[in-house]
Scaffold this motif. Sequence first.
Motif, short mmCIF file in Angstrom:
data_model
loop_
_atom_site.label_atom_id
_atom_site.label_comp_id
_atom_site.label_asym_id
_atom_site.label_seq_id
_atom_site.Cartn_x
_atom_site.Cartn_y
_atom_site.Cartn_z
N UNK A 87 13.46 30.19 -91.78
CA UNK A 87 12.68 28.94 -91.73
C UNK A 87 11.26 29.20 -92.22
N UNK A 88 10.86 28.46 -93.23
CA UNK A 88 9.55 28.70 -93.85
C UNK A 88 8.91 27.36 -94.20
N UNK A 89 8.51 26.62 -93.18
CA UNK A 89 7.86 25.32 -93.38
C UNK A 89 6.35 25.50 -93.29
N UNK A 90 5.65 24.82 -94.17
CA UNK A 90 4.19 24.90 -94.14
C UNK A 90 3.58 23.85 -93.21
N UNK A 91 4.34 22.79 -92.94
CA UNK A 91 3.85 21.73 -92.07
C UNK A 91 5.01 21.14 -91.29
N UNK A 92 4.84 21.01 -89.97
CA UNK A 92 5.82 20.33 -89.11
C UNK A 92 5.11 19.16 -88.43
N UNK A 93 5.68 17.98 -88.60
CA UNK A 93 5.11 16.79 -87.97
C UNK A 93 6.10 16.23 -86.96
N UNK A 150 7.08 23.05 -98.13
CA UNK A 150 8.18 22.55 -97.33
C UNK A 150 7.60 21.93 -96.06
N UNK A 151 7.91 20.66 -95.83
CA UNK A 151 7.37 19.94 -94.67
C UNK A 151 8.53 19.28 -93.92
N UNK A 152 8.31 18.97 -92.65
CA UNK A 152 9.38 18.34 -91.88
C UNK A 152 8.84 17.19 -91.05
N UNK A 153 9.70 16.20 -90.87
CA UNK A 153 9.43 15.04 -90.02
C UNK A 153 10.43 15.09 -88.88
N UNK A 154 9.95 15.37 -87.69
CA UNK A 154 10.79 15.48 -86.50
C UNK A 154 10.43 14.29 -85.62
N UNK A 155 11.32 13.29 -85.54
CA UNK A 155 10.86 12.03 -84.94
C UNK A 155 11.95 11.30 -84.16
N UNK A 156 11.46 10.37 -83.38
CA UNK A 156 12.30 9.44 -82.64
C UNK A 156 12.30 8.13 -83.42
N UNK A 157 13.41 7.82 -84.06
CA UNK A 157 13.46 6.61 -84.89
C UNK A 157 13.45 5.34 -84.06
N UNK A 158 13.57 5.47 -82.73
CA UNK A 158 13.52 4.29 -81.87
C UNK A 158 12.12 3.81 -81.59
N UNK A 159 11.12 4.62 -81.92
CA UNK A 159 9.73 4.21 -81.71
C UNK A 159 9.35 3.16 -82.75
N UNK A 160 8.82 2.06 -82.28
CA UNK A 160 8.29 1.02 -83.16
C UNK A 160 9.32 0.50 -84.16
N UNK A 161 10.45 0.03 -83.65
CA UNK A 161 11.49 -0.51 -84.53
C UNK A 161 11.01 -1.75 -85.29
N UNK A 162 10.04 -2.46 -84.75
CA UNK A 162 9.55 -3.68 -85.39
C UNK A 162 8.48 -3.42 -86.44
N UNK A 163 8.12 -2.17 -86.63
CA UNK A 163 7.17 -1.84 -87.69
C UNK A 163 5.75 -2.29 -87.43
N UNK A 164 5.30 -2.19 -86.19
CA UNK A 164 3.93 -2.62 -85.88
C UNK A 164 2.90 -1.53 -86.14
N UNK A 165 3.36 -0.31 -86.36
CA UNK A 165 2.44 0.78 -86.68
C UNK A 165 2.62 1.17 -88.14
#
Length: 311
Positions: free
Chosen positions: A153-159, A105-120
């Motif tokens: 809550x039992x996640x093996x990876x949090x990003x 079980x993994x999670x993506x905790x993110x700000x979707x406003x970062x890099x809206x133009x897809x430069x990364x």
Amino acid sequence: MSELTKYGAHLLFDVLLGRGGGAIKRFREELVTVLRCERPLRVRFDSDFPIPWPMLCLPPDSGDEPGPAGLFHRFLGHRHLVEHTGSHYAEIGEDQAGPPPAVPSVSLNHDTGIDRRGRTRAAEVAEVLARGGTLTERTTRPQLERALADAGLDEQLMYFWCHGQFQSADPEPPHLVVRLTDQRPIDAYTVQAHRPPRRACVPFRPFVLLNACYAGLPGNADLAYLGRALIETGARGVLGPQIEMPQVFAAEYALEFLTRYLAGEGTAGEIAHAVARHFADELHNPLGFAYALHCGMDARLERADPAEAPS
């Protein structure tokens, strides 16, 4: 690069070990001999000093290779597996995790406003996470708070992929906050306030890649740093940058680290070391040394063997 190595060697051998009598001098000499070992060592700094340990350097030597290769090889983070602990992590490792799941079980905790133009390459990182296990995506502080408050809550990876900055907290020292898409501040207090007592929970043992500026700085003030709070509530380890990290490099680093970690073939310490060397040796980029590992040197993503699953 020569400036960085000069300052890194000065900080370790002149500032930290520069005073004292003959005993300190002998210790310096012994330490240099040990750290010059070509075989990678496992080095743990159990210290609260806010020092970028992987960026400390050995003094120059006549046997150093010429050019960038010799300079990179002087960094402790290039030669050895380096881990920060600190006295406030004394209880790490007490909780015993149960058998590993077949699908992590993994999670993506993110700000979707970062890099809206897809430069990364952030989108590729998300794809790697989705392939690596059962993925949960969170974009707001309430979502994260509800997850933290869940005793199961039992996640093996949090990003975490978000911005980090220091926020004033007078009369207390400034403390690190990160923000997801809703831009509401998340800090160590957020974790402490919502995470139930360990005895009331299934083992909470995720490895956390906190990919936000300054998130890898060691914390020596009560509740000053998010990474420290995560470890004190059960995380196996936290990896994050100690400086303001360029977004393009941060995404590249995450892609390299997570691809290797989710394969389950190496420990976090081995992978962080290999990734730092990858950027230094192949791309002549020292920024990988600015990522600091707090505990978790032996953390590994394990999966249950399908052959052993009950029929």
